[in-house]
Design a protein around this motif. Structure first.
Motif, PDB file in Angstrom:
ATOM      1  N   MET A   1     -80.506  93.954  31.532  1.00 40.41           N
ATOM      2  CA  MET A   1     -79.787  94.668  32.608  1.00 40.41           C
ATOM      3  C   MET A   1     -78.870  93.710  33.367  1.00 40.41           C
ATOM      4  O   MET A   1     -79.299  92.647  33.809  1.00 40.41           O
ATOM      5  N   GLY A   2     -77.623  94.118  33.542  1.00 43.24           N
ATOM      6  CA  GLY A   2     -76.711  93.312  34.332  1.00 43.24           C
ATOM      7  C   GLY A   2     -76.993  93.480  35.814  1.00 43.24           C
ATOM      8  O   GLY A   2     -77.832  94.274  36.225  1.00 43.24           O
ATOM      9  N   LYS A   3     -76.286  92.706  36.594  1.00 36.41           N
ATOM     10  CA  LYS A   3     -76.410  92.846  38.042  1.00 36.41           C
ATOM     11  C   LYS A   3     -75.745  94.150  38.483  1.00 36.41           C
ATOM     12  O   LYS A   3     -74.823  94.625  37.835  1.00 36.41           O
ATOM     13  N   PRO A   4     -76.163  94.686  39.618  1.00 35.52           N
ATOM     14  CA  PRO A   4     -75.439  95.837  40.163  1.00 35.52           C
ATOM     15  C   PRO A   4     -74.055  95.399  40.650  1.00 35.52           C
ATOM     16  O   PRO A   4     -73.810  94.211  40.869  1.00 35.52           O
ATOM     17  N   THR A   5     -73.173  96.360  40.803  1.00 40.01           N
ATOM     18  CA  THR A   5     -71.799  96.050  41.219  1.00 40.01           C
ATOM     19  C   THR A   5     -71.665  96.160  42.734  1.00 40.01           C
ATOM     20  O   THR A   5     -72.451  96.830  43.402  1.00 40.01           O
ATOM     21  N   LEU A   6     -70.645  95.502  43.247  1.00 35.84           N
ATOM     22  CA  LEU A   6     -70.319  95.616  44.668  1.00 35.84           C
ATOM     23  C   LEU A   6     -68.804  95.734  44.805  1.00 35.84           C
ATOM     24  O   LEU A   6     -68.059  94.951  44.204  1.00 35.84           O
ATOM     25  N   TYR A   7     -68.383  96.747  45.536  1.00 32.56           N
ATOM     26  CA  TYR A   7     -66.967  96.941  45.837  1.00 32.56           C
ATOM     27  C   TYR A   7     -66.769  97.060  47.346  1.00 32.56           C
ATOM     28  O   TYR A   7     -67.691  97.451  48.059  1.00 32.56           O
ATOM     29  N   THR A   8     -65.564  96.737  47.785  1.00 31.58           N
ATOM     30  CA  THR A   8     -65.226  96.878  49.199  1.00 31.58           C
ATOM     31  C   THR A   8     -64.019  97.798  49.353  1.00 31.58           C
ATOM     32  O   THR A   8     -62.987  97.582  48.715  1.00 31.58           O
ATOM     33  N   SER A   9     -64.193  98.817  50.173  1.00 23.44           N
ATOM     34  CA  SER A   9     -63.084  99.704  50.519  1.00 23.44           C
ATOM     35  C   SER A   9     -62.609  99.315  51.919  1.00 23.44           C
ATOM     36  O   SER A   9     -63.352  99.462  52.894  1.00 23.44           O
ATOM     37  N   LEU A  10     -61.385  98.819  52.010  1.00 29.61           N
ATOM     38  CA  LEU A  10     -60.910  98.276  53.291  1.00 29.61           C
ATOM     39  C   LEU A  10     -60.480  99.350  54.286  1.00 29.61           C
ATOM     40  O   LEU A  10     -60.245  99.055  55.447  1.00 29.61           O
ATOM     41  N   SER A  11     -60.366 100.588  53.821  1.00 29.65           N
ATOM     42  CA  SER A  11     -59.932 101.685  54.699  1.00 29.65           C
ATOM     43  C   SER A  11     -60.535 102.990  54.192  1.00 29.65           C
ATOM     44  O   SER A  11     -60.710 103.165  52.975  1.00 29.65           O
ATOM     45  N   PRO A  12     -60.830 103.932  55.103  1.00 27.04           N
ATOM     46  CA  PRO A  12     -61.299 105.248  54.639  1.00 27.04           C
ATOM     47  C   PRO A  12     -60.317 105.895  53.662  1.00 27.04           C
ATOM     48  O   PRO A  12     -60.734 106.646  52.780  1.00 27.04           O
ATOM     49  N   ALA A  13     -59.038 105.575  53.799  1.00 28.32           N
ATOM     50  CA  ALA A  13     -58.016 106.160  52.918  1.00 28.32           C
ATOM     51  C   ALA A  13     -58.079 105.593  51.504  1.00 28.32           C
ATOM     52  O   ALA A  13     -57.368 106.046  50.613  1.00 28.32           O
ATOM     53  N   LEU A  14     -58.923 104.587  51.297  1.00 25.46           N
ATOM     54  CA  LEU A  14     -59.070 104.004  49.954  1.00 25.46           C
ATOM     55  C   LEU A  14     -60.435 104.327  49.331  1.00 25.46           C
ATOM     56  O   LEU A  14     -60.668 104.023  48.159  1.00 25.46           O
ATOM     57  N   LEU A  15     -61.297 104.973  50.089  1.00 21.82           N
ATOM     58  CA  LEU A  15     -62.664 105.209  49.589  1.00 21.82           C
ATOM     59  C   LEU A  15     -62.672 106.043  48.312  1.00 21.82           C
ATOM     60  O   LEU A  15     -63.520 105.845  47.430  1.00 21.82           O
ATOM     61  N   HIS A  16     -61.704 106.949  48.192  1.00 25.65           N
ATOM     62  CA  HIS A  16     -61.675 107.831  47.009  1.00 25.65           C
ATOM     63  C   HIS A  16     -61.453 107.051  45.702  1.00 25.65           C
ATOM     64  O   HIS A  16     -61.645 107.581  44.621  1.00 25.65           O
ATOM     65  N   LEU A  17     -61.049 105.799  45.807  1.00 26.54           N
ATOM     66  CA  LEU A  17     -60.802 104.995  44.609  1.00 26.54           C
ATOM     67  C   LEU A  17     -62.099 104.486  43.986  1.00 26.54           C
ATOM     68  O   LEU A  17     -62.093 103.950  42.870  1.00 26.54           O
ATOM     69  N   TYR A  18     -63.178 104.614  44.712  1.00 23.03           N
ATOM     70  CA  TYR A  18     -64.448 104.054  44.258  1.00 23.03           C
ATOM     71  C   TYR A  18     -65.427 105.168  43.916  1.00 23.03           C
ATOM     72  O   TYR A  18     -65.393 106.234  44.520  1.00 23.03           O
ATOM     73  N   ASN A  19     -66.256 104.886  42.968  1.00 26.59           N
ATOM     74  CA  ASN A  19     -67.232 105.861  42.521  1.00 26.59           C
ATOM     75  C   ASN A  19     -68.476 105.778  43.413  1.00 26.59           C
ATOM     76  O   ASN A  19     -69.392 105.007  43.168  1.00 26.59           O
ATOM     77  N   VAL A  20     -68.450 106.590  44.442  1.00 27.08           N
ATOM     78  CA  VAL A  20     -69.485 106.524  45.475  1.00 27.08           C
ATOM     79  C   VAL A  20     -70.839 107.019  44.965  1.00 27.08           C
ATOM     80  O   VAL A  20     -71.896 106.562  45.392  1.00 27.08           O
ATOM     81  N   ARG A  21     -70.788 107.939  44.036  1.00 25.67           N
ATOM     82  CA  ARG A  21     -72.014 108.537  43.503  1.00 25.67           C
ATOM     83  C   ARG A  21     -72.944 107.446  42.943  1.00 25.67           C
ATOM     84  O   ARG A  21     -72.496 106.510  42.300  1.00 25.67           O
ATOM     85  N   ASP A  22     -74.200 107.596  43.239  1.00 29.39           N
ATOM     86  CA  ASP A  22     -75.218 106.646  42.768  1.00 29.39           C
ATOM     87  C   ASP A  22     -75.078 105.263  43.390  1.00 29.39           C
ATOM     88  O   ASP A  22     -75.588 104.281  42.855  1.00 29.39           O
ATOM     89  N   CYS A  23     -74.366 105.184  44.505  1.00 27.50           N
ATOM     90  CA  CYS A  23     -74.230 103.899  45.204  1.00 27.50           C
ATOM     91  C   CYS A  23     -74.893 103.958  46.574  1.00 27.50           C
ATOM     92  O   CYS A  23     -75.052 105.028  47.155  1.00 27.50           O
ATOM     93  N   ILE A  24     -75.207 102.772  47.072  1.00 28.18           N
ATOM     94  CA  ILE A  24     -75.492 102.631  48.500  1.00 28.18           C
ATOM     95  C   ILE A  24     -74.154 102.372  49.177  1.00 28.18           C
ATOM     96  O   ILE A  24     -73.435 101.448  48.789  1.00 28.18           O
ATOM     97  N   VAL A  25     -73.811 103.184  50.152  1.00 29.85           N
ATOM     98  CA  VAL A  25     -72.581 102.963  50.910  1.00 29.85           C
ATOM     99  C   VAL A  25     -72.949 102.391  52.280  1.00 29.85           C
ATOM    100  O   VAL A  25     -73.781 102.965  52.990  1.00 29.85           O
ATOM    101  N   VAL A  26     -72.348 101.265  52.613  1.00 28.93           N
ATOM    102  CA  VAL A  26     -72.565 100.649  53.925  1.00 28.93           C
ATOM    103  C   VAL A  26     -71.333 100.951  54.779  1.00 28.93           C
ATOM    104  O   VAL A  26     -70.235 100.475  54.479  1.00 28.93           O
ATOM    105  N   VAL A  27     -71.508 101.769  55.792  1.00 23.77           N
ATOM    106  CA  VAL A  27     -70.397 102.110  56.682  1.00 23.77           C
ATOM    107  C   VAL A  27     -70.302 101.056  57.785  1.00 23.77           C
ATOM    108  O   VAL A  27     -71.309 100.707  58.412  1.00 23.77           O
ATOM    109  N   ILE A  28     -69.081 100.551  57.974  1.00 22.82           N
ATOM    110  CA  ILE A  28     -68.857  99.397  58.849  1.00 22.82           C
ATOM    111  C   ILE A  28     -67.805  99.756  59.902  1.00 22.82           C
ATOM    112  O   ILE A  28     -66.661 100.047  59.563  1.00 22.82           O
TER     113      ILE A  28
END
Lengths: 240, 240
Positions: free
Chosen positions: B1-28
């Motif tokens: 098994m590989g490591k889990p992935t981590l992505y950063t969305s710098l703006s709410p207007a960019l969140l749709h670019l990431y596959n949120v499903r099955d992720c932990i989302v940290v709202v900042i």
């Protein structure tokens, strides 16, 4: 009179947040569209026509008897003649010719800036860095640095270029824009060696192009002022 | 098994670019929603209900006999009882109570992450930094760090927090995300003194809050691990 303002849009998906009207918009697509554009025009191309699809590129190529260029997955796209590398456009080949270039991220941004009523649209790359900076200072108008990114995601190399411009021009503009300061900060970190910075920070375009064996292209696109032209986007063409 | 992935969305207007499903989302939303949320829960609030409008806040306050809080332009909003400062929510006041908090940027992002099917949504701030980091390592799932920004613009303080998390956890995740490396780089530059970094880089929220006399609030929101809780967003409420 106060100084003109400067803002940085880190992604095409954020451009709508800025008041593009009455601004100079600098479109930035370092790897490789705006670098190739600078090179082709510097080497004497009459104009570069950026289009967003291979189909449109083929059609214009037939209508206008011009060079058609574009890649998909690192290969020259089917139906086109040339690729996206600056090295394919030396003076002896490109002088006096029209180049129709398919780009996805850069073209989208050029169209968007035009549609939103930008006063002037120019393209920026490290190859024509000082030409862009000198022009922005001379014009004394509001500026938006518009990064093309990759499929609406931000990328390191376009942000680095924005940061380079800001680092040079920050005293000439009023900058109330977190993205601009973040870009300048990134450039501060990376300026000693842009290539190593992309490599060490695992830049997505670095990997994509390296997988196609294009290290030479990457290094070329990070070289300052070797194609000192100022490409203007006018009537959907880039000219100098 | 590989490591889990981590992505950063710098703006709410960019969140749709990431596959949120099955992720932990940290709202900042460092200044100040997710900092105030951490403080209130740390001090014993039963739950914090984030809402996107003053009207909804007033309505819920009447229905549920809870504390209503929110500011507009640095003042407690008309019809509400309290503001957005952590200092308004000491244990002796908030313990056992429900706090309904109006936030614009943070609430929008919580709703978006929920609508897109995130597996788990938590909130991050410097005040609960280690709680967030420890949790992310333990869970060993894909992560998206989602910056609230300001009206869809990126901001320095949320990006700094993302960078702090990445700097600590980069060995535990597979990170193919330019925004993440940019964030880590910003944090490298700023970590010595986050307050001075915001000030020296002319951060927009720094100015906005300083204009309201809130230096103490800014400094508080940049303090590590003084409210070590892990707020989960469940049934449109934040609980620990």
């Amino acid at each position: 009179m106060g100084k003109p303002t400067l803002y940085t849009s880190l992604s095409p998906a954020l451009l709508h947040l800025y008041n593009v009207r009455d601004c100079i918009v600098v479109v930035i697509d370092i790897l490789r569209a705006t670098s190739t554009i600078a090179t082709a025009l510097y080497n004497g191309a009459r104009e570069v026509i950026p289009v967003d699809s291979v189909e449109k590129c083929i059609r214009l190529g037939k209508e206008m008897a011009c060079i058609t260029a574009g890649e998909r997955d690192g290969q020259i796209a089917e139906g086109l003649q040339y690729g996206n590398s600056s090295f394919e456009y030396p003076r002896e080949f490109v002088q006096g010719k029209i180049l129709v270039l398919t780009t996805t991220n850069g073209t989208k941004l050029l169209h968007a800036a035009l549609a939103k009523g930008a006063t002037e649209i120019i393209t920026g790359s490290f190859l024509n860095f000082s030409s862009v900076c000198d022009h922005l200072v001379q014009e004394n108008r509001n500026v938006i640095l518009a990064c093309a990114g990759w499929k609406d995601k931000v990328n390191i190399e376009d942000t680095l270029f924005a940061g380079a411009v800001i680092s040079k021009l920050r005293d000439s503009f009023e900058i109330n824009c977190d993205a601009s300061y973040m870009s300048a900060c990134l450039y501060q970190e990376g300026q000693q060696n842009l290539y190593d910075f992309l490599k060490n920070n695992n830049a997505s375009h670095y990997h994509r192009l390296m997988n196609f064996g294009l290290e030479k292209d990457i290094r070329h696109c990070l070289t300052l002022d070797i194609a000192s032209v100022l490409p203007y986007y006018i009537n959907e063409r880039l000219v100098i």
